[in-house]
Structure formats: structure tokens, C-alpha cells
Design a protein around this motif. Structure first.
Motif, PDB file in Angstrom:
ATOM      1  N   LEU A   1      -9.340  43.097   6.407  1.00 12.95           N
ATOM      2  CA  LEU A   1      -8.414  43.265   4.832  1.00 12.95           C
ATOM      3  C   LEU A   1      -7.602  42.034   4.496  1.00 12.95           C
ATOM      4  N   VAL A   2      -6.902  41.475   5.475  1.00 11.74           N
ATOM      5  CA  VAL A   2      -6.099  40.186   5.118  1.00 11.74           C
ATOM      6  C   VAL A   2      -7.142  39.254   4.639  1.00 11.74           C
ATOM      7  N   VAL A   3      -8.304  38.939   5.384  1.00 13.90           N
ATOM      8  CA  VAL A   3      -9.123  37.745   4.754  1.00 13.90           C
ATOM      9  C   VAL A   3      -9.621  38.171   3.545  1.00 13.90           C
ATOM     10  N   ALA A   4      -9.942  39.756   3.068  1.00 18.19           N
ATOM     11  CA  ALA A   4     -10.302  39.874   1.830  1.00 18.19           C
ATOM     12  C   ALA A   4      -9.329  40.055   0.856  1.00 18.19           C
ATOM     13  N   TYR A   5      -8.151  40.195   0.919  1.00 13.63           N
ATOM     14  CA  TYR A   5      -6.978  39.887   0.275  1.00 13.63           C
ATOM     15  C   TYR A   5      -7.053  38.455  -0.125  1.00 13.63           C
ATOM     16  N   ARG A   6      -6.869  37.596   0.881  1.00  7.72           N
ATOM     17  CA  ARG A   6      -6.775  36.285   0.432  1.00  7.72           C
ATOM     18  C   ARG A   6      -7.889  35.579  -0.259  1.00  7.72           C
TER      19      ARG A   6
END
Length: 327
Positions: free
Chosen positions: A18-23
Motif C-alpha cells: 500500500l505504501v508503494v501504491a500510495y507513492r
């Protein structure tokens, strides 16, 4: 910290995704804004707030992390204070305890106040009952079953003479969980008697203090002191005394406070006199059992879930204030 279902922690792998997707989403938004800004359609990025815009997303991500952790049912070792110890109620059941200078009688007043004391005790306190006259018997071994203790108190009735020493020794035996042998002679000596050490135990000695039978009650008090057991003598009756009718005979009986006070002094306890059941009930309020710290493993899933809910609400509120929407 440990977990009941540790395999559930694998769900945390979704967090970095999710962090990668958000960035990635942020980069795409920035690129789109840059294109629109070049055409003069939006305000340039440099005039917009900086890292603060990431706070709502960070709070929601933290909330999700805590919720995923709660799936594994976390456990923590928590230190909690507890009142612990053993209290033995040693009742004088000699004939003189039937005297009525305490209403309704010395023994009945003692039983009523003791029953009230038993009902108020927390679960960590073990209670025992000893009855003593010419000899002594453990009417109820120390237990956390309040029903059994109350039943043992209710069965008590006055008869025979008084041996304070026997009562103290029998109560020590109940605390130690083993019989304590008293020398069978008239010397009253308890030299060489081994009890052990029980610093978390207390004895409540309910008596009129009129000792008629060996061993020496003060020698028994010294034995209790060596065992770390505090004795709280409760004097029942009046120093002026009264006359008791037994089988057609008149028996004079009076409260012997001096002996009971010496027993309290030698064991670091407190002596109190009780002229009625209400005054006797106050005696029990003065008994202070030790507080101990006990470490116990507790499941804290609810704590994680509650913290996650707070973070989620905070993140949503900030997001609405900043952009007018939750996400």
C-alpha cells in the motif's frame, strides 16, 4: 509481546504494498498537476502545502497496521497490584464466650462480624477458621471458597476452657499447611518448634483473653512472630466482667486485655476491644494485607483495535478538513 495466532502477521505484507501504491499515486498526481500548471489551469505545486498533505494517509495506514496486528491476537505481560495473603480467624469457643456482655453474646457477635469480613475480601485472599477451647482444631483450612469459610464460622458453639496458646499454634499450622506438635507437658514451652516463615499471613484472634490451659500464650505469640505472622487480638467482653450461668452454676468471667495486648505487641499486630458487633466490624478494617505485584500475560487485542479506531477517525477528519473527502 507474543501473539496467539502469529501466522496472521503475514497480513502485514500488505502494508508495504500500500505504501508503494500510495507513492505511485502521488507521483502520478504530481505529474498531472505539473502538466496542468504548465497550461495555467491549476496553481503550481510549489505554492501548495508540503508534507502535511501526507498526514491523513499516514494516520490511516497506521490504523490499518494496528488492525492487522490485532488479527494475530497480541499478548502482553502486564504487572498488576494484588492483595494477597492468608487470614486465619481463630475463635475462642470456650464456655465464657457465651457471656452476654457483648450483644447478643461474645461468640455470636464475633461470628457476625467475621462473616461480614469474609464477604468483603478480594479473591486473592485465602481464609481459614480455627476453633479453640481446651484444645484447638482447624475448622476450615485456608481456602478461597467463601461458602466453606462461612459454613465453618456458622458451626461454632461455646464449650470448655480456654487455651490461647493452642489456638495460636493451630492457626499457625493452618497457615503452614501442616500440623504443629506442641510439647505434652505443663511447662508451656515451645522451644524447638519449627513453623517456617509466612510474612504474608495474618491471624485474627477473637477471645476474651482468659487463658486456663497450656501452652503459654506469650510463647505461642513469640512463635508466630518468628514465623512472620502478625496477630490481631480482638478482645470480646468487658473488663468489669459478668456472671454466666452454666448448668446451674454461676461462673464469673471478665475480659483479660493485658494478655491480648502483649500478644499483639510481640507479633507487630494491633489489639482492639469490641463491645458490640459494629465496633468489632471496624477491627477488620484495620487489617492491612500486603500488596504484591503479579505479572500476568493478557491478550491486548482490544487495545490495538481501539488505537486503530482513534487513528482512523483522526486521519479521516484531517482528510475531510483538507480536501473535503475522506480519501
Amino acid at each position: 509481546m507474543t501473539f496467539v495466532w502469529p501466522l496472521a502477521l503475514l497480513a502485514l505484507l500488505v502494508v508495504p504494498v500500500l505504501v508503494v501504491a500510495y507513492r505511485g499515486q502521488e507521483r502520478r498526481r504530481a505529474a498531472g498537476r505539473a502538466r496542468l500548471a504548465a497550461q495555467g489551469l491549476v496553481v503550481p505545486e510549489s505554492s501548495q502545502p508540503g508534507r502535511g498533505r501526507h498526514v491523513p494517509a499516514a494516520l490511516m495506514l497506521a490504523a490499518l497496521t494496528l488492525l492487522l496486528l490485532s488479527l494475530a491476537r497480541p499478548e502482553a505481560t502486564i504487572t498488576e497490584p494484588h492483595r494477597e495473603g492468608t487470614v486465619v480467624l481463630a475463635f475462642d469457643v470456650s464456655t465464657s464466650m457465651g457471656a452476654k456482655d457483648v450483644t447478643p453474646t461474645r461468640l455470636e457477635a464475633a461470628k457476625a462480624a467475621a462473616a461480614s469480613f469474609v464477604r468483603r475480601q478480594p479473591a486473592g485472599i485465602r481464609l481459614g477458621v480455627v476453633a479453640f477451647g481446651d484444645s484447638a482444631v482447624v475448622a476450615q483450612q485456608p481456602t478461597d471458597d467463601r461458602t466453606m469459610v462461612l459454613a465453618a464460622i456458622d458451626r461454632l458453639s461455646p464449650q470448655g476452657g480456654t487455651s490461647l496458646g493452642q489456638g495460636i499454634v493451630a492457626a499457625l499450622g493452618a497457615i503452614a499447611g501442616k500440623p504443629i506438635t506442641v510439647p505434652q507437658d505443663d511447662s508451656g514451652s515451645l522451644d524447638g518448634v519449627d513453623v517456617g516463615y509466612y510474612g504474608s499471613a495474618v491471624m485474627v484472634l477473637l477471645s476474651d483473653g482468659e487463658n486456663t490451659t497450656p501452652p503459654d500464650p506469650l510463647a505461642a505469640a513469640d512463635l508466630a512472630s518468628a514465623a512472620g505472622v502478625r496477630v490481631y487480638p480482638v478482645g470480646l467482653g468487658s473488663p468489669q466482667g459478668t456472671v454466666l450461668q452454666v448448668d446451674g452454676f454461676s461462673i464469673s468471667t471478665a475480659l483479660d486485655e493485658a494478655t491480648l495486648q502483649q500478644i499483639a505487641q510481640r507479633t507487630d499486630g494491633q489489639y482492639r476491644s469490641a463491645t458490640d458487633a459494629a465496633a468489632l466490624a471496624k477491627v477488620y478494617d484495620s487489617i492491612h494485607l500486603a500488596w504484591t505485584a503479579r505479572s500476568e500475560k493478557r491478550e491486548v487485542t482490544s487495545w490495538f483495535a481501539a488505537a486503530a479506531a482513534v487513528l482512523l477517525l483522526a486521519g479521516a477528519a484531517l482528510s475531510i478538513l483538507r480536501s473535503g473527502r475522506v480519501v
